[in-house]
Design an enzyme around this catalytic site. Structure first.
Site, mmCIF file in Angstrom:
data_model
loop_
_atom_site.group_PDB
_atom_site.id
_atom_site.type_symbol
_atom_site.label_atom_id
_atom_site.label_comp_id
_atom_site.label_asym_id
_atom_site.label_seq_id
_atom_site.Cartn_x
_atom_site.Cartn_y
_atom_site.Cartn_z
ATOM 1 N N CYS A 11 0.867 -1.179 0.000
ATOM 2 C CA CYS A 11 0.000 0.000 0.000
ATOM 3 C C CYS A 11 0.905 1.230 0.000
ATOM 4 O O CYS A 11 2.129 1.105 0.017
ATOM 5 C CB CYS A 11 -0.994 -0.009 1.153
ATOM 6 S SG CYS A 11 -0.319 0.193 2.801
ATOM 7 N N CYS A 85 -2.251 1.657 -4.351
ATOM 8 C CA CYS A 85 -1.000 2.342 -4.695
ATOM 9 C C CYS A 85 -0.848 2.528 -6.202
ATOM 10 O O CYS A 85 0.228 2.859 -6.684
ATOM 11 C CB CYS A 85 0.209 1.627 -4.098
ATOM 12 S SG CYS A 85 0.354 -0.097 -4.492
ATOM 13 N N CYS A 89 3.705 -0.559 -8.982
ATOM 14 C CA CYS A 89 4.272 -1.883 -8.746
ATOM 15 C C CYS A 89 4.799 -2.470 -10.048
ATOM 16 O O CYS A 89 4.071 -2.533 -11.037
ATOM 17 C CB CYS A 89 3.187 -2.784 -8.160
ATOM 18 S SG CYS A 89 3.814 -4.292 -7.451
#
Length: 137
Positions: A11, A85, A89
């Protein structure tokens, strides 16, 4: 020996949702899963309300420290769970990715964090039931 799956919870601040998810996965898997967590912009401390909410469940996340999510952590994980988020990633082929839409507990009171905590527990329990049978095959 069966492969112990590795799960990474990510997160933004690695101070609430991902820490609670990691706490549940660690407790509920009984050590059968390697658990990591990280954040795209790690905070300075674990959210004290998240700590209290998890303590009600008998899980102590108070010793956690927000960590930066690294490319290596993603690469070395079998399952990557993101929580608000966005697209920060890195993507590696062959990994299982899920995005869990969960409210951020930051700035919320305990009675508002409990439903978030309970949602995380349900999701972790479901994920665990999916990944552990595969690792024991």
């Amino acid at each position: 020996m069966a492969h112990a799956p590795t799960v990474l919870f990510v997160c933004i601040h690695n101070a609430g949702r991902s820490q609670m998810a990691a706490g549940y996965m660690t407790a509920l898997s009984g050590g059968a899963v390697t658990v990591r967590s990280g954040g795209s912009e790690p905070g300075h401390e674990i959210n004290p309300v998240a700590i209290r909410a998890m303590a009600e469940e008998g899980i102590d996340i108070s010793q956690g420290v927000p960590q930066l999510m690294t490319t290596e952590a993603v690469r070395d994980s079998d399952v990557v769970i993101t929580m608000g988020c966005g697209d920060v990633c890195p993507i590696f082929p062959g990994k299982r990715y899920e995005d869990w839409e969960l409210a951020d507990p930051k700035g919320r009171q305990l009675d508002e964090v409990r439903p978030i905590r309970d949602d995380i527990r349900a999701r972790v329990t479901a994920l665990l039931s999916e990944i552990l049978p595969l690792s024991r095959a």
